[in-house]
Design a protein around this motif. Structure first.
Motif, short mmCIF file in Angstrom:
data_model
loop_
_atom_site.label_atom_id
_atom_site.label_comp_id
_atom_site.label_asym_id
_atom_site.label_seq_id
_atom_site.Cartn_x
_atom_site.Cartn_y
_atom_site.Cartn_z
N TRP A 52 0.38 -1.66 0.15
CA TRP A 52 0.01 -0.11 0.05
C TRP A 52 0.89 1.28 -0.25
O TRP A 52 2.29 1.65 1.21
CB TRP A 52 -1.15 -0.28 1.10
N THR A 53 0.80 2.64 -0.87
CA THR A 53 1.75 3.40 -0.98
C THR A 53 0.76 4.65 -0.77
O THR A 53 1.00 5.78 -0.77
CB THR A 53 1.89 3.86 -2.28
N GLY A 54 -0.58 4.59 -0.98
CA GLY A 54 -1.59 4.85 -0.38
C GLY A 54 -2.04 5.53 -1.44
O GLY A 54 -3.06 7.15 -1.63
N GLN A 55 -1.51 5.81 -2.74
CA GLN A 55 -2.46 6.10 -4.46
C GLN A 55 -2.29 5.15 -5.01
O GLN A 55 -1.83 4.16 -4.83
CB GLN A 55 -1.15 7.50 -5.03
N ALA A 56 -3.31 5.27 -5.57
CA ALA A 56 -3.55 4.14 -7.03
C ALA A 56 -2.35 4.40 -8.18
O ALA A 56 -2.16 5.42 -8.46
CB ALA A 56 -4.86 4.91 -7.73
N GLY A 57 -2.49 3.32 -8.16
CA GLY A 57 -1.19 3.03 -9.40
C GLY A 57 0.35 2.68 -8.99
O GLY A 57 1.06 3.09 -9.78
N GLN A 58 0.41 3.29 -8.25
CA GLN A 58 1.93 3.49 -7.36
C GLN A 58 2.76 2.38 -7.44
O GLN A 58 2.96 1.74 -6.80
CB GLN A 58 2.01 4.46 -6.06
N PHE A 59 3.29 1.19 -8.49
CA PHE A 59 4.44 0.28 -8.18
C PHE A 59 5.44 0.48 -8.92
O PHE A 59 4.85 0.86 -9.93
CB PHE A 59 3.34 -0.78 -8.36
N SER A 60 6.01 0.17 -8.33
CA SER A 60 8.03 -0.17 -9.51
C SER A 60 8.47 -1.55 -10.32
O SER A 60 8.07 -2.09 -9.25
CB SER A 60 8.77 0.79 -8.60
N GLU A 61 7.89 -1.93 -11.29
CA GLU A 61 8.42 -3.23 -11.98
C GLU A 61 9.37 -4.01 -11.38
O GLU A 61 9.91 -5.33 -11.62
CB GLU A 61 7.47 -3.58 -13.22
N ASN A 62 10.46 -2.62 -11.36
CA ASN A 62 11.49 -3.01 -10.47
C ASN A 62 11.67 -4.02 -9.20
O ASN A 62 13.31 -4.32 -9.22
CB ASN A 62 12.90 -2.21 -11.42
N ALA A 63 11.27 -3.42 -8.42
CA ALA A 63 11.17 -3.74 -7.21
C ALA A 63 9.66 -4.81 -6.80
O ALA A 63 8.84 -3.61 -6.23
CB ALA A 63 10.58 -2.66 -6.07
N LEU A 64 9.29 -5.47 -7.92
CA LEU A 64 8.03 -6.10 -7.23
C LEU A 64 8.00 -7.37 -6.05
O LEU A 64 9.18 -7.30 -5.76
CB LEU A 64 7.18 -6.84 -8.02
N GLN A 121 14.87 2.31 -20.13
CA GLN A 121 15.38 0.95 -18.28
C GLN A 121 14.10 -0.13 -18.63
O GLN A 121 13.01 -0.47 -19.34
CB GLN A 121 14.42 1.96 -17.16
N VAL A 122 14.52 -1.52 -19.14
CA VAL A 122 13.68 -2.36 -18.84
C VAL A 122 13.70 -3.05 -17.84
O VAL A 122 15.21 -3.87 -16.85
CB VAL A 122 14.37 -4.15 -19.59
N PRO A 123 12.49 -2.82 -16.69
CA PRO A 123 12.60 -3.63 -15.68
C PRO A 123 12.09 -5.88 -15.19
O PRO A 123 11.65 -5.49 -16.50
CB PRO A 123 11.34 -3.02 -14.83
N TYR A 124 12.49 -6.30 -14.28
CA TYR A 124 11.97 -7.85 -14.45
C TYR A 124 11.78 -8.42 -13.19
O TYR A 124 11.88 -7.33 -12.24
CB TYR A 124 13.82 -8.56 -15.26
N PHE A 125 11.27 -9.38 -13.33
CA PHE A 125 10.79 -10.35 -11.90
C PHE A 125 11.82 -11.32 -11.60
O PHE A 125 10.84 -12.04 -12.66
CB PHE A 125 9.42 -10.04 -11.98
#
Length: 567
Positions: free
Chosen positions: A154-166, A414-418
């Motif tokens: 939970w970040t408190g805001q909609a749509g706030q996430f990073s695909e390089n730190a899932l 920048q190319v993120p990955y999981f």
């Protein structure tokens, strides 16, 4: 004082044995509390990967019962682990809540052991829609049963996430982190879903997991335009709102499978969208989600919702509900593998929505009633008459969205990955650039950072995807969504690597649209004919190898020629 003397050979053997005695055994997939989707026969495959002592020759494992299910007994998970890495799969595991035990052996000697509690085979859902799906936390909406899970993010805001730190730490679906600090990855409150999970667990005696992919104040145009690849629309950016759902599919549901998307949206379309608009818009979003999933026909449970109080605008006077939107939702719900969700337009003030000044949004007092209507919309017949989407392979590495969606050669992206790959110390990640259809073109970057910086090549001109690979062990990841690179080059590298090109339709050999990679075969490429292909008059075609599928045909016109290999 006494001194003890040991033969040198004995001492050396003792110290040589120490590294094996204390060697590490670590599970990288699954993780505790993760739920894998079962099939309609109440079974699922459970892949297990990890790191082990480098001299291990066999990995054995078992699943033991916590609640429900059937124990597997000890099985050989991997009979030939490779230099400290193991991978194997339990097949046909019965729905239930398990503990996982893993042991590493060299010959008959046990080297190391480890365990993981709470691994589930059950039902997986992702919630999506607008604000009445995004919700508000309520104590009555949390789960009591231990078998209901979320990724608490939970970040408190909609749509706030990073695909390089899932995140990959799965939690019980409760409010232990606080009423205003608990959410479901990638973006929604826990809301009513934990309590709905309790109902489903009681009904099916299997674990349940929820992801939350909702975005407030969005209408069907927001969803369809971003599903179609628009990076920004209106006040939204970074491919929101669709990327909430898309990233959940790419990085999580492709690994675990899923039963359904639980869709609650339509209020934002009241008055402004026609029946056809809504069917086409959300139908396109459904098709996109299924294409991204890549297996099965992802089920959608479609709510019937359109209510906007007249206090929010004169257009809603005598139009607080919209029969066209409801009819469109009924149509979508009746399509194959979809289902009819709850109807909430009648749940209005003064009985419901009392906490919201405009009486539009459900509040914490409404959670028990919402749990009731959602539970009634997911009866046993739903699970009997729809098919879940189940992974057809073990996926350990996935490539995220790359921004911007439109750029030019020479720019850096920048190319993120999981990754859940059990890595060796010498591992590097590589980024490949592919054609939009998935054919390999070149390797652009190597490193260990996440995201990996990539300089776009000068020859690029067209639509491309990216794919991250690990080198130790060698694991090829799932590909990214496409981006557009607008340049002046011919769109392909000069030293084009060999690929397998399959025909996609009937046509002429020299038509790039006939071939799966989007270019005409060269002497480096293997070709697979699956259709009727004509080599036009006077044209010389090339291929390294030629394969025919049943029913395919190659037609030569006057003066045409096919050169195979060096002939």
């Amino acid at each position: 004082m006494y001194f003890f003397r040991y033969p040198l050979k004995t001492c050396l053997c003792f110290f040589l044995f120490l590294p094996n005695l204390y060697a590490q055994l670590e599970i990288t997939f699954p993780t505790s509390r993760l739920v894998l989707q079962r099939d309609n026969d109440n079974r699922a495959n459970v892949p297990v990967t990890g790191q082990c002592p480098t001299n291990a020759t066999q990995i054995r494992a078992q699943l033991t019962i916590r609640q429900g299910g059937n124990p597997t007994g000890w099985v050989v998970l991997d009979n030939a682990p490779s230099n400290g890495v193991f991978q194997g799969t339990f097949t046909g595991v019965t729905g239930g809540w398990y503990n996982l035990e893993v042991k590493a052996y060299t010959g008959d000697t046990e080297l190391a052991s480890t365990n993981m509690d709470r691994v589930g085979v059950g039902e997986v859902f992702v919630t999506a829609g607008q604000s009445n799906s995004w919700g508000v936390n309520c104590y009555s909406g949390q789960a009591n049963d231990d078998r209901v899970s979320i990724i608490n993010y939970w970040t408190g805001q909609a749509g706030q996430f990073s695909e390089n730190a899932l995140p990959f730490a799965v939690s019980h679906a409760d409010l232990s982190t606080g009423l205003n600090n608990t959410g479901m990855f990638p973006g929604a409150y826990l809301y009513l879903w934990g309590a709905l999970g309790d109902r489903l667990v009681a009904q099916h005696n299997v674990p349940v997991m929820f992801y939350g992919a909702s975005y407030p104040a969005t209408n069907s145009k927001h969803w369809v335009r971003t599903a179609n690849g628009e990076e920004s629309w209106g006040s939204l950016s970074n491919n929101m709102p669709y990327r909430l759902l898309g990233a959940t599919i790419l990085h999580y549901l492709k690994r675990t499978g899923a039963r359904a998307v639980l869709w609650h949206q339509g209020e934002g379309d009241n008055y402004y969208q026609s029946y056809n608009d809504y069917v086409n818009n959300i139908g396109t979003v459904i098709d996109k989600s299924r294409a991204q999933m890549g297996f099965g026909k992802l089920s959608w449970v479609v709510s019937r919702v359109s209510y906007i109080p007249a206090t929010l605008g004169s257009e809603y006077t005598n139009h607080e509900t919209d029969p066209n939107i409801i009819a469109a939702q009924n149509t979508l719900a009746s399509q194959p593998n979809n289902w009819t969700g709850p109807a909430t337009d009648g749940m209005i003030y003064p009985v419901y929505r009392k906490g919201d000044y405009f009486h539009l949004h459900f509040d914490s007092d409404d959670c028990p009633s919402l749990v009731d209507v959602w539970s009634q919309s997911l009866p046993p017949t739903y699970f009997e008459n729809t098919q879940p989407s189940l992974p057809n392979r073990t996926i350990l590495l996935t490539t995220g969205y790359v921004f911007p969606f439109t750029t030019s050669p020479g720019q850096q992206v920048q190319v993120p990955y999981f990754s859940r790959v059990p890595l060796r110390a010498d591992n590097q990640y590589q980024v490949d650039i592919l054609s939009e259809t998935g054919c390999y073109l070149a390797t652009l970057a190597t490193g260990t950072a996440n995201p990996l910086p990539v300089n776009l090549p000068g020859w690029a001109n067209g639509r491309y995807r990216f794919r991250v690979k690990s080198t130790s062990p060698a694991i090829t990841g799932e590909v990214s969504e496409p981006i557009t690179i607008n340049g002046s080059g011919n769109g392909l590298p000069s030293n084009l690597p060999p690929n397998v090109l399959s025909t996609t339709r009937n046509g002429n050999w020299n038509d790039v649209q006939v071939w799966s990679c989007g270019w005409i075969p060269s002497l480096n490429d293997t070709t697979e004919l699956k259709h009727t292909v004509t080599i036009p008059s006077g044209f010389q075609a090339h291929t390294s190898q030629l394969r025919y599928a049943d029913g395919s045909k190659l037609i030569y016109e006057n003066g045409s020629l096919l050169r195979i290999g060096t002939n």
